[in-house]
Design a protein around this motif. Sequence first.
Motif, short mmCIF file in Angstrom:
data_model
loop_
_atom_site.label_atom_id
_atom_site.label_comp_id
_atom_site.label_asym_id
_atom_site.label_seq_id
_atom_site.Cartn_x
_atom_site.Cartn_y
_atom_site.Cartn_z
N LEU A 16 -8.89 -7.72 -3.52
CA LEU A 16 -9.93 -7.08 -2.70
C LEU A 16 -10.17 -5.65 -3.13
O LEU A 16 -11.24 -5.09 -2.91
CB LEU A 16 -9.51 -7.09 -1.23
CG LEU A 16 -9.48 -8.44 -0.51
CD1 LEU A 16 -8.82 -8.31 0.85
CD2 LEU A 16 -10.90 -8.98 -0.37
N GLY A 17 -9.15 -5.08 -3.74
CA GLY A 17 -9.29 -3.69 -4.15
C GLY A 17 -7.98 -3.15 -4.67
O GLY A 17 -6.96 -3.84 -4.67
N ARG A 18 -8.07 -1.93 -5.10
CA ARG A 18 -6.92 -1.28 -5.71
C ARG A 18 -6.74 0.08 -5.09
O ARG A 18 -7.70 0.84 -4.98
CB ARG A 18 -7.24 -1.12 -7.19
CG ARG A 18 -6.07 -1.22 -8.08
CD ARG A 18 -6.47 -0.75 -9.43
NE ARG A 18 -5.36 0.03 -9.92
CZ ARG A 18 -5.02 0.09 -11.17
NH1 ARG A 18 -5.74 -0.52 -12.08
NH2 ARG A 18 -3.98 0.80 -11.53
N GLY A 19 -5.53 0.39 -4.65
CA GLY A 19 -5.27 1.70 -4.07
C GLY A 19 -4.37 2.50 -4.99
O GLY A 19 -4.10 2.09 -6.12
N LYS A 20 -3.92 3.64 -4.49
CA LYS A 20 -3.07 4.52 -5.28
C LYS A 20 -1.75 3.85 -5.66
O LYS A 20 -1.24 4.03 -6.75
CB LYS A 20 -2.77 5.77 -4.45
CG LYS A 20 -3.28 7.05 -5.06
CD LYS A 20 -2.62 8.21 -4.34
CE LYS A 20 -3.35 9.50 -4.46
NZ LYS A 20 -3.06 10.39 -3.33
N VAL A 24 -4.59 -4.79 -3.27
CA VAL A 24 -4.80 -5.52 -2.01
C VAL A 24 -5.44 -6.86 -2.36
O VAL A 24 -6.40 -6.91 -3.14
CB VAL A 24 -5.71 -4.72 -1.06
CG1 VAL A 24 -5.88 -5.45 0.26
CG2 VAL A 24 -5.16 -3.32 -0.82
N ALA A 37 -5.44 -9.62 4.71
CA ALA A 37 -5.46 -8.80 3.49
C ALA A 37 -4.01 -8.40 3.22
O ALA A 37 -3.35 -7.86 4.10
CB ALA A 37 -6.33 -7.58 3.69
N LYS A 39 -1.51 -6.11 1.31
CA LYS A 39 -1.38 -4.90 0.49
C LYS A 39 -0.01 -4.90 -0.18
O LYS A 39 1.01 -5.00 0.51
CB LYS A 39 -1.56 -3.65 1.37
CG LYS A 39 -1.77 -2.38 0.56
CD LYS A 39 -1.78 -1.16 1.44
CE LYS A 39 -3.15 -0.71 1.79
NZ LYS A 39 -3.23 0.69 2.27
N LEU A 71 -7.81 -1.28 12.54
CA LEU A 71 -7.36 -2.38 11.69
C LEU A 71 -5.94 -2.80 12.09
O LEU A 71 -5.04 -1.95 12.18
CB LEU A 71 -7.38 -1.94 10.22
CG LEU A 71 -7.28 -3.06 9.20
CD1 LEU A 71 -8.65 -3.74 9.04
CD2 LEU A 71 -6.78 -2.56 7.86
N LEU A 87 -2.22 -7.19 6.57
CA LEU A 87 -3.28 -6.48 7.29
C LEU A 87 -4.41 -7.41 7.72
O LEU A 87 -4.65 -8.43 7.07
CB LEU A 87 -3.88 -5.40 6.39
CG LEU A 87 -2.99 -4.21 6.02
CD1 LEU A 87 -3.54 -3.50 4.79
CD2 LEU A 87 -2.89 -3.24 7.20
N GLU A 88 -5.09 -7.02 8.77
CA GLU A 88 -6.33 -7.70 9.16
C GLU A 88 -7.32 -7.58 8.00
O GLU A 88 -7.46 -6.51 7.40
CB GLU A 88 -6.89 -6.99 10.40
CG GLU A 88 -8.24 -7.47 10.84
CD GLU A 88 -8.78 -6.63 12.02
OE1 GLU A 88 -8.07 -5.77 12.55
OE2 GLU A 88 -9.94 -6.85 12.38
N ALA A 90 -10.85 -7.07 6.49
CA ALA A 90 -12.15 -6.50 6.89
C ALA A 90 -13.19 -7.01 5.89
O ALA A 90 -13.37 -6.43 4.82
CB ALA A 90 -12.07 -4.98 6.89
N GLU A 94 -15.51 -1.52 2.47
CA GLU A 94 -15.40 -0.08 2.74
C GLU A 94 -16.69 0.53 3.26
O GLU A 94 -17.76 0.27 2.73
CB GLU A 94 -15.03 0.63 1.45
CG GLU A 94 -13.68 0.24 0.93
CD GLU A 94 -13.52 0.66 -0.51
OE1 GLU A 94 -13.25 1.84 -0.75
OE2 GLU A 94 -13.67 -0.19 -1.39
P1 AMP Z 1 -6.06 1.12 -0.18
O1 AMP Z 1 -4.82 0.99 -0.99
O2 AMP Z 1 -5.82 1.01 1.28
O3 AMP Z 1 -6.89 2.31 -0.57
O4 AMP Z 1 -6.95 -0.17 -0.54
C1 AMP Z 1 -7.56 -0.35 -1.77
C2 AMP Z 1 -8.88 -1.09 -1.60
O5 AMP Z 1 -8.65 -2.43 -1.15
C3 AMP Z 1 -9.79 -0.49 -0.57
O6 AMP Z 1 -10.57 0.50 -1.12
C4 AMP Z 1 -10.61 -1.69 -0.09
O7 AMP Z 1 -11.68 -1.94 -0.97
C5 AMP Z 1 -9.64 -2.84 -0.22
N1 AMP Z 1 -8.99 -3.12 1.07
C6 AMP Z 1 -7.88 -2.52 1.56
N2 AMP Z 1 -7.54 -3.02 2.75
C7 AMP Z 1 -8.46 -3.96 3.04
C8 AMP Z 1 -8.65 -4.86 4.15
N3 AMP Z 1 -7.83 -4.84 5.19
N4 AMP Z 1 -9.71 -5.70 4.12
C9 AMP Z 1 -10.56 -5.69 3.07
N5 AMP Z 1 -10.43 -4.90 2.00
C10 AMP Z 1 -9.39 -4.04 1.97
#
Ligand code: AMP
Length: 271
Positions: A16-20, A24, A37, A39, A71, A87-88, A90, A94
């Motif tokens: 769904l995405g990538r954080g620091k 996810v 979701a 993480k 969330l 996580l729930e 979403a 974003e």
């Molecule tokens: P984060 O590490 O929290 O910055 O998450 C990285 C990316 O994953 C975010 O910018 C979102 O695009 C996606 N993401 C994180 N948490 C969720 C979630 N609960 N539902 C949907 N997408 C998520």
Amino acid sequence: MEKRWTLNDFEIGRPLGRGKFGHVYLAREKKSNHIVAMKVLSKSQLKKSQVEHQIRREVEIQSHLRHPNILRLYGYFYDQTRVYLILEHAPKGELYKELQRRKYFSERRAATYMSSLARALIYLHGKHVIHRDIKPENLLLGAQGEIKIADFGWSVHTFDRRKTMCGTLDYLPPEMVESVDHDASVDIWSLGVLCYEFLYGVPPFEAKEHSETYRRIRKVDLKFPSKPIVSSAAKELISQMLVKESSQRLPFNKLLEHPWIVQNADLSGIC
Ligand code: AMP
């Protein structure tokens, strides 16, 4: 008793995405078919960046919160190298991407988000939690487009001084007595900044240099551009939140009664 989760309980799907600190993924809990979701954080990354305490606080705080605009964190588990947060999901992703796409939001949409966020922050402050990092990057959108506060990495739990200091209250100086309310009002300021950014597409104190932004914040150098056209009621509300003296900022319950919110917000939170 709370369930102990393992990776085996889930089928992992698309990213769904990538954080620091990791990735996810969309995931399905096998028994219930519940979509979440997941993480996945790398322990070594967390250690290197010295944020283990931040993650622990995030988990402790977020897992106890139940509000439609916050969330959910259903649980967590870990193995030798990683920490997993359940996580729930979403589905609409974003908020800041939505803002980028549209450049700025309509007053109806902005007021709906503000009303939902104010109600979530009233709930949060009622639990003595201050978020301290309200910004578009930390807001996600649910299936109906409803706003969800995520990322509690900077939040703090201010303990209830009246309870814990029972009996010794007489000796407390004013700054201690007032500090809970004072701290909580940082979230009012952030919500004011956010409201401005929703309506104009840029934050209010933006400047080329950091030092200039600092100066503008310190002076509360608040200016409203002529375009896009924004109603005077919205500008008035923003001005009442972006007040230097923290005790003078418009409290969230008063925000909910403000004519701009009453006339524009959709109480279902859907937009
Ligand atoms: P984060 O590490 O929290 O910055 O998450 C990285 C990316 O994953 C975010 O910018 C979102 O695009 C996606 N993401 C994180 N948490 C969720 C979630 N609960 N539902 C949907 N997408 C998520």
